[in-house]
Design an enzyme around this catalytic site. Structure first.
Site, PDB file in Angstrom:
ATOM      1  N   LYS A 157       2.642  -6.514  -9.216  1.00 38.13           N
ATOM      2  CA  LYS A 157       1.258  -6.816  -9.625  1.00 38.13           C
ATOM      3  C   LYS A 157       0.598  -5.613 -10.289  1.00 38.13           C
ATOM      4  CE  LYS A 157      -0.276  -7.811  -5.420  1.00 38.13           C
ATOM      5  NZ  LYS A 157       0.860  -7.733  -4.487  1.00 38.13           N
ATOM      6  N   ARG A 159      -6.541 -12.380  -0.641  1.00 40.23           N
ATOM      7  CA  ARG A 159      -5.297 -12.360   0.129  1.00 40.23           C
ATOM      8  C   ARG A 159      -5.288 -13.412   1.226  1.00 40.23           C
ATOM      9  NH1 ARG A 159      -3.672  -6.708  -1.222  1.00 40.23           N
ATOM     10  NH2 ARG A 159      -1.622  -6.342  -0.368  1.00 40.23           N
ATOM     11  N   ARG A 183       9.961   3.201  -3.396  1.00 38.37           N
ATOM     12  CA  ARG A 183       8.882   3.563  -4.324  1.00 38.37           C
ATOM     13  C   ARG A 183       8.232   4.904  -3.976  1.00 38.37           C
ATOM     14  NH1 ARG A 183       4.375  -1.065  -4.889  1.00 38.37           N
ATOM     15  NH2 ARG A 183       4.028  -0.759  -2.662  1.00 38.37           N
ATOM     16  N   ARG A 239       3.877   6.092   0.082  1.00 39.22           N
ATOM     17  CA  ARG A 239       2.764   5.486   0.812  1.00 39.22           C
ATOM     18  C   ARG A 239       3.187   5.243   2.251  1.00 39.22           C
ATOM     19  NH1 ARG A 239       0.544   0.393  -2.639  1.00 39.22           N
ATOM     20  NH2 ARG A 239       0.491  -0.482  -0.547  1.00 39.22           N
ATOM     21  N   ARG A 249       4.147  -6.469   6.298  1.00 37.97           N
ATOM     22  CA  ARG A 249       3.291  -6.878   5.171  1.00 37.97           C
ATOM     23  C   ARG A 249       3.802  -8.187   4.569  1.00 37.97           C
ATOM     24  NH1 ARG A 249       3.652  -1.834   1.541  1.00 37.97           N
ATOM     25  NH2 ARG A 249       2.244  -2.889   0.111  1.00 37.97           N
TER      26      ARG A 249
HETATM   27  P1  AMP Z   1      -1.850  -3.058  -1.759  1.00 39.75           P
HETATM   28  O1  AMP Z   1      -2.052  -1.727  -2.391  1.00 39.75           O
HETATM   29  O2  AMP Z   1      -2.452  -4.180  -2.543  1.00 39.75           O
HETATM   30  O3  AMP Z   1      -0.416  -3.320  -1.364  1.00 39.75           O
HETATM   31  O4  AMP Z   1      -2.671  -3.032  -0.381  1.00 39.75           O
HETATM   32  C1  AMP Z   1      -2.370  -2.092   0.653  1.00 39.75           C
HETATM   33  C2  AMP Z   1      -3.044  -2.485   1.944  1.00 39.75           C
HETATM   34  O5  AMP Z   1      -4.478  -2.515   1.757  1.00 39.75           O
HETATM   35  C3  AMP Z   1      -2.709  -3.883   2.467  1.00 39.75           C
HETATM   36  O6  AMP Z   1      -1.493  -3.911   3.196  1.00 39.75           O
HETATM   37  C4  AMP Z   1      -3.933  -4.143   3.358  1.00 39.75           C
HETATM   38  O7  AMP Z   1      -3.868  -3.406   4.555  1.00 39.75           O
HETATM   39  C5  AMP Z   1      -5.065  -3.553   2.528  1.00 39.75           C
HETATM   40  N1  AMP Z   1      -5.625  -4.559   1.582  1.00 39.75           N
HETATM   41  C6  AMP Z   1      -5.532  -4.555   0.223  1.00 39.75           C
HETATM   42  N2  AMP Z   1      -6.156  -5.616  -0.316  1.00 39.75           N
HETATM   43  C7  AMP Z   1      -6.654  -6.316   0.726  1.00 39.75           C
HETATM   44  C8  AMP Z   1      -7.383  -7.534   0.841  1.00 39.75           C
HETATM   45  N3  AMP Z   1      -7.716  -8.260  -0.246  1.00 39.75           N
HETATM   46  N4  AMP Z   1      -7.741  -7.957   2.091  1.00 39.75           N
HETATM   47  C9  AMP Z   1      -7.408  -7.258   3.191  1.00 39.75           C
HETATM   48  N5  AMP Z   1      -6.714  -6.108   3.172  1.00 39.75           N
HETATM   49  C10 AMP Z   1      -6.327  -5.634   1.949  1.00 39.75           C
END
Ligand code: AMP
Length: 213
Positions: A13, A88, A127, A159, A170
């Protein structure tokens, strides 16, 4: 042009969003990035977010929605935006609809990127990110945590939530909470199903073909 990327962690994404930013000149709204920014500010809220993220769980809907609405209503999103990592779950998807209709906007395209689980796990755990720029490294290419970034003066790091146990959680959370929104957007007739492979360029060509039609 208001675009939404949907897909499990590691599906690409973020990479696809960055390609579209360049092509269409519209900003990306990544809730993961916004939350990591808040985390970096070392506030009490940041510490709470860090804890939740480290487990691979979701941060509170209201908090995420407030971060997104601030961005969507800002001047920089006037011509469009690319949502990455939001919504999400169904609550967030419905709240997004309410927010957008209040400002007379709507989502034009939902791009669902489908990638097999084992590939996602391999991608996330391999990554590496740069602490200065958008460069994404990979352990499979011989890069390691602490290496200098090949394009900027930064250092590569992993990360916390890209560790294997957290990635698996996740994915589980994605299946339980995010998958239901696929039907939500399918019913609206704006869902595009895409298969993500190993070549981001191939996928972006397909996406651009859809958007330029
Ligand atoms: P990402 O960078 O999109 O993979 O997001 C990393 C982490 O941020 C996720 O595993 C969640 O803990 C939190 N997170 C990101 N976007 C959301 C969302 N829309 N709702 C809730 N938690 C989020």
């Amino acid at each position: 042009m208001n675009i939404l990327f949907l897909g499990a962690p590691g599906c690409g994404k973020g990479t696809q969003s960055k390609i579209l930013i360049e092509r269409y000149g519209i900003p990306q709204i990544s809730t993961g990035d916004l939350l990591r920014e808040e985390m970096g500010s070392k506030s009490d809220l940041g510490a709470k977010i860090k804890d939740i993220m480290a487990k691979g769980e979701f941060v509170d809907d209201e908090l995420v929605l407030s971060l997104v609405s601030k961005k969507i209503e800002s001047e920089e999103c006037k011509k469009g935006f690319i949502l990455d990592g939001f919504p999400r779950n169904l609550t967030q998807a419905k709240s997004l609809d309410v927010l957008l209709s209040r400002i007379s906007k709507s989502i034009d395209y939902v791009m669902l990127i489908d990638v097999p689980d084992e590939v996602l796990i391999e991608r996330c755990t391999g990554r590496l990110l740069c602490d200065t720029c958008d460069y994404i490294g990979n352990k499979d290419r011989g890069e390691n945590v602490g290496d200098p970034c090949p394009v900027a003066e930064g250092t590569l790091y992993q990360r916390d939530d890209d560790k294997e146990d957290t990635v698996r959680n996740r994915l589980k959370v994605f299946k339980e909470q995010t998958s239901p929104i696929i039907d939500f957007y399918q019913d609206k007739g704006i869902l595009q199903r895409l298969v993500g492979g190993n070549d981001p360029k191939l996928l972006s060509n397909k996406i651009i073909e859809i958007l330029d039609k």
